[in-house]
Write a protein that holds these residues in place. Structure first.
Motif, short mmCIF file in Angstrom:
data_model
loop_
_atom_site.label_atom_id
_atom_site.label_comp_id
_atom_site.label_asym_id
_atom_site.label_seq_id
_atom_site.Cartn_x
_atom_site.Cartn_y
_atom_site.Cartn_z
N CYS A 1 -4.30 -2.89 5.18
CA CYS A 1 -5.71 -2.35 5.37
C CYS A 1 -6.37 -2.58 6.70
O CYS A 1 -7.39 -2.33 6.77
CB CYS A 1 -6.43 -2.87 4.20
SG CYS A 1 -5.58 -2.83 2.27
N VAL A 2 -5.83 -3.21 7.56
CA VAL A 2 -6.17 -3.59 8.74
C VAL A 2 -5.17 -3.32 9.98
O VAL A 2 -5.97 -2.43 10.76
CB VAL A 2 -6.32 -5.26 8.71
CG1 VAL A 2 -7.04 -5.48 10.34
CG2 VAL A 2 -7.07 -5.76 7.77
N ALA A 3 -4.04 -3.37 9.99
CA ALA A 3 -3.38 -3.11 11.16
C ALA A 3 -2.98 -1.67 11.31
O ALA A 3 -2.89 -1.30 12.55
CB ALA A 3 -1.82 -3.74 10.98
N LEU A 4 -3.07 -1.08 10.37
CA LEU A 4 -2.51 0.59 10.28
C LEU A 4 -3.65 1.41 10.40
O LEU A 4 -4.96 1.08 9.97
CB LEU A 4 -1.81 0.90 9.18
CG LEU A 4 -0.44 -0.04 8.80
CD1 LEU A 4 0.13 0.59 7.68
CD2 LEU A 4 0.46 0.09 10.18
N PRO A 5 -3.67 2.44 11.25
CA PRO A 5 -4.77 3.35 11.36
C PRO A 5 -5.00 4.50 10.35
O PRO A 5 -3.45 4.80 9.84
CB PRO A 5 -4.45 4.02 12.84
CG PRO A 5 -3.03 4.06 12.94
CD PRO A 5 -2.73 2.78 12.18
N PRO B 1 -13.16 -0.56 5.13
CA PRO B 1 -14.35 -1.00 4.66
C PRO B 1 -14.28 -1.37 3.11
O PRO B 1 -15.24 -1.99 2.70
CB PRO B 1 -15.25 0.36 4.70
CG PRO B 1 -14.36 1.61 4.94
CD PRO B 1 -13.30 1.01 5.82
N ASN B 2 -13.24 -0.96 2.65
CA ASN B 2 -12.86 -1.33 1.04
C ASN B 2 -12.43 -2.65 0.85
O ASN B 2 -11.99 -3.06 -0.10
CB ASN B 2 -12.06 -0.35 0.42
CG ASN B 2 -12.98 1.19 0.47
OD1 ASN B 2 -13.92 1.29 0.03
ND2 ASN B 2 -12.11 2.26 1.04
N LEU B 3 -12.04 -3.20 2.04
CA LEU B 3 -11.29 -4.60 2.03
C LEU B 3 -12.31 -5.57 1.71
O LEU B 3 -12.92 -5.90 2.41
CB LEU B 3 -10.50 -4.83 3.31
CG LEU B 3 -9.49 -5.98 3.42
CD1 LEU B 3 -8.46 -5.84 2.46
CD2 LEU B 3 -9.16 -6.36 4.88
N GLY C 1 -11.33 -3.30 -2.79
CA GLY C 1 -12.21 -3.15 -3.80
C GLY C 1 -12.45 -1.98 -4.56
O GLY C 1 -13.15 -1.90 -5.71
N ILE C 2 -11.64 -0.79 -4.14
CA ILE C 2 -11.51 0.38 -5.06
C ILE C 2 -10.11 0.76 -5.55
O ILE C 2 -9.81 1.96 -5.56
CB ILE C 2 -12.20 1.60 -4.29
CG1 ILE C 2 -11.25 1.61 -3.10
CG2 ILE C 2 -13.54 1.34 -4.13
CD1 ILE C 2 -11.63 3.08 -2.29
N HIS C 3 -9.13 -0.29 -5.94
CA HIS C 3 -7.73 -0.19 -5.95
C HIS C 3 -7.61 0.47 -7.17
O HIS C 3 -6.68 1.72 -7.14
CB HIS C 3 -7.13 -1.71 -6.05
CG HIS C 3 -5.84 -1.38 -6.47
ND1 HIS C 3 -4.88 -1.20 -5.54
CD2 HIS C 3 -5.01 -1.66 -7.78
CE1 HIS C 3 -3.74 -1.18 -5.92
NE2 HIS C 3 -3.65 -1.45 -7.16
N ALA C 4 -8.52 0.58 -8.43
CA ALA C 4 -8.19 1.37 -9.50
C ALA C 4 -8.57 2.58 -9.34
O ALA C 4 -8.61 3.61 -10.10
CB ALA C 4 -9.01 0.63 -10.73
N ASP C 5 -9.57 3.02 -8.24
CA ASP C 5 -10.24 4.16 -7.93
C ASP C 5 -9.84 5.11 -6.83
O ASP C 5 -10.23 5.67 -6.28
CB ASP C 5 -11.67 4.09 -8.12
CG ASP C 5 -12.09 3.48 -9.61
OD1 ASP C 5 -11.98 4.14 -10.49
OD2 ASP C 5 -12.73 2.48 -9.42
N LEU C 6 -8.75 4.73 -6.18
CA LEU C 6 -8.37 5.01 -4.79
C LEU C 6 -8.04 6.55 -5.02
O LEU C 6 -8.65 7.39 -3.93
CB LEU C 6 -6.93 4.37 -4.16
CG LEU C 6 -7.00 2.83 -3.95
CD1 LEU C 6 -5.85 2.41 -3.58
CD2 LEU C 6 -7.83 2.81 -2.54
N ARG C 7 -7.61 7.12 -5.93
CA ARG C 7 -7.23 8.58 -5.89
C ARG C 7 -8.70 9.26 -5.85
O ARG C 7 -8.89 10.34 -5.22
CB ARG C 7 -6.26 9.18 -6.87
CG ARG C 7 -4.88 8.63 -6.64
CD ARG C 7 -3.99 9.09 -7.82
NE ARG C 7 -2.53 8.78 -7.25
CZ ARG C 7 -1.81 9.70 -6.41
NH1 ARG C 7 -2.20 11.06 -6.22
NH2 ARG C 7 -0.50 9.48 -6.20
N THR C 8 -9.61 9.02 -6.88
CA THR C 8 -10.51 9.61 -6.91
C THR C 8 -11.50 9.25 -5.82
O THR C 8 -12.51 10.08 -5.63
CB THR C 8 -11.52 9.09 -8.41
OG1 THR C 8 -11.52 7.63 -8.33
CG2 THR C 8 -10.32 9.45 -9.47
N LYS C 9 -11.58 8.20 -5.19
CA LYS C 9 -12.39 7.73 -3.77
C LYS C 9 -11.98 8.56 -2.75
O LYS C 9 -12.56 8.33 -1.80
CB LYS C 9 -12.44 6.43 -3.93
CG LYS C 9 -13.31 5.86 -5.05
CD LYS C 9 -14.66 5.92 -5.04
CE LYS C 9 -15.08 5.02 -6.32
NZ LYS C 9 -16.77 5.30 -6.21
#
Length: 282
Positions: free
Chosen positions: A23-27, A45-47, A54-62
Motif C-alpha cells: 500500500c506504500v511501496a507500489l505506485p 490514503p486508505n492505509l 480502511g476499506i478492505h471489505a469495499d475495495l471493489r465498490t470503492k
C-alpha cells in the motif's frame, strides 16, 4: 533447508505480519483498477495507522479492484519481519523506509518463483527434474534472506531466466501425453503469448495447452476444458471461467483467478481458492 519443504501458506500474503508495504511501496494510476493516482513510496490514503486497509471489505465498490487481484506471495511479511527485523518504516529514518520499499518488489519476485517451484515439486510427472527444482528452490529461498544491500543489487531477471528453464521443462513433462485439440493424443496446443483478448472460447478443448503469457482478457471461456493446462503468466482479467474445468491446471495463481469471473460450477485446482466475488458477481 535440504530436507525442508516450503509451506505453501508462507507464500501467501499475511497482512497482520506486514507493514502495509504493497500500500506504500507500489505506485498506481487512476484507471478502472484504481480510483486515484499514487506514486511509489507514498502511503495509500486508505492505509490506516495499524497498516491495515480502511476499506478492505469495499475495495471493489470503492474503485480499487486492482488491490483485490494483488498478492505479494508472502514477500510483505518476509521483508517486514526478516529482512528488516520487524522495524516499522513509519518510525525509522527516511533512508530505512526507502530501502524497505526498494527491496520489497525484489523479494516479491523471488517469492513468486518460490510459489512456482513449490508447485512444480508437487507434480509427479516432473520427477525427472525434481532434484534440479529442489536446488533452485533452496537457492531462491537463500536469496530472499540476503541483506537489504544484497537484495537491492540482485539481478532478479537473470535468476528468473535460470528458473524459467526448469519451469518450461516441468511444463513439458506435466503436459506430455495429455489430450490436445479434437481429443488427439500427442503434443498439446501451444498458445504461449497468444493474443486471445475477447476470444470466443466457449467450450474450447484446451486440455494440456500451454497458455504461458497468453492474453485472455475478457475471453469467453465458459465451459472450456483447461485440465492440465500451463497457466503461468496468463492474463485472465475479466475472463469468463463460468463452468470451466481447470482441474489439474498448474502455475495458476490466486491473483490471476481473482482477476477473472467464474461460478460455483467452475472446477479449480487445489492450489487456489474460489474468489468471494464470484458468488456476488461483483
Amino acid at each position: 533447508m535440504p530436507d525442508q519443504i516450503i509451506d505453501p501458506a508462507s507464500l501467501r500474503g499475511d497482512c497482520a505480519q506486514c507493514f502495509g508495504l504493497c500500500c506504500v511501496a507500489l505506485p498506481f494510476a487512476a484507471s478502472a483498477d484504481f480510483a486515484l493516482d499514487k506514486p511509489a513510496g507514498k502511503p495509500c490514503p486508505n492505509l490506516r495507522g495499524d497498516h491495515r486497509c480502511g476499506i478492505h471489505a469495499d475495495l471493489r465498490t470503492k474503485g480499487f479492484t486492482g488491490c483485490t487481484v494483488y498478492d505479494c506471495f508472502g514477500a510483505g511479511q518476509k521483508v517486514s519481519q526478516v529482512t528488516f527485523g520487524g522495524q516499522d518504516w513509519r518510525t525509522g529514518p527516511k533512508e530505512h523506509a526507502r530501502r524497505m520499499f526498494d527491496v520489497f518488489p525484489v523479494v516479491r519476485q523471488l517469492h513468486e518463483l518460490l510459489w512456482y517451484l513449490t508447485e512444480a515439486l508437487g507434480l509427479d510427472a516432473a520427477a525427472p527434474v525434481h532434484a534440479d527444482l529442489r536446488r533452485a528452490q533452496e537457492r531462491t529461498e537463500r536469496l530472499t534472506r540476503q541483506t537489504p544491500e544484497e537484495l537491492a543489487a540482485l539481478d532478479v531477471a537473470a535468476h528468473r531466466q535460470e528458473v524459467n528453464v526448469l519451469l518450461l521443462r516441468t511444463s513439458e513433462l506435466a503436459r506430455a501425453g495429455l489430450a490436445g485439440p479434437k481429443g488427439k493424443k500427442g503434443k498439446a496446443k501451444d498458445r504461449r503469448g497468444a493474443d486471445l483478448i475477447g476470444a470466443r472460447l466457449r467450450g474450447a478443448d484446451l486440455r494440456g495447452a500451454s497458455l504461458r503469457g497468453a492474453y485472455l482478457i475478457a475471453a469467453d471461456l465458459t465451459g472450456a476444458d483447461l485440465r492440465g493446462a500451463d497457466m503461468i503468466g496468463a492474463d485472465l482479467r475479466d475472463a469468463d471461467l463460468t463452468d470451466a474445468d481447470l482441474t489439474g491446471a498448474f502455475f495458476l495463481t490466486q491473483p490471476q483467478l481473482n482477476a477473472a469471473r467464474g461460478s460455483a460450477g467452475t472446477r479449480l485446482p487445489r492450489s487456489v481458492t474460489r474468489p468471494v466475488h464470484w458468488a456476488t458477481g461483483a
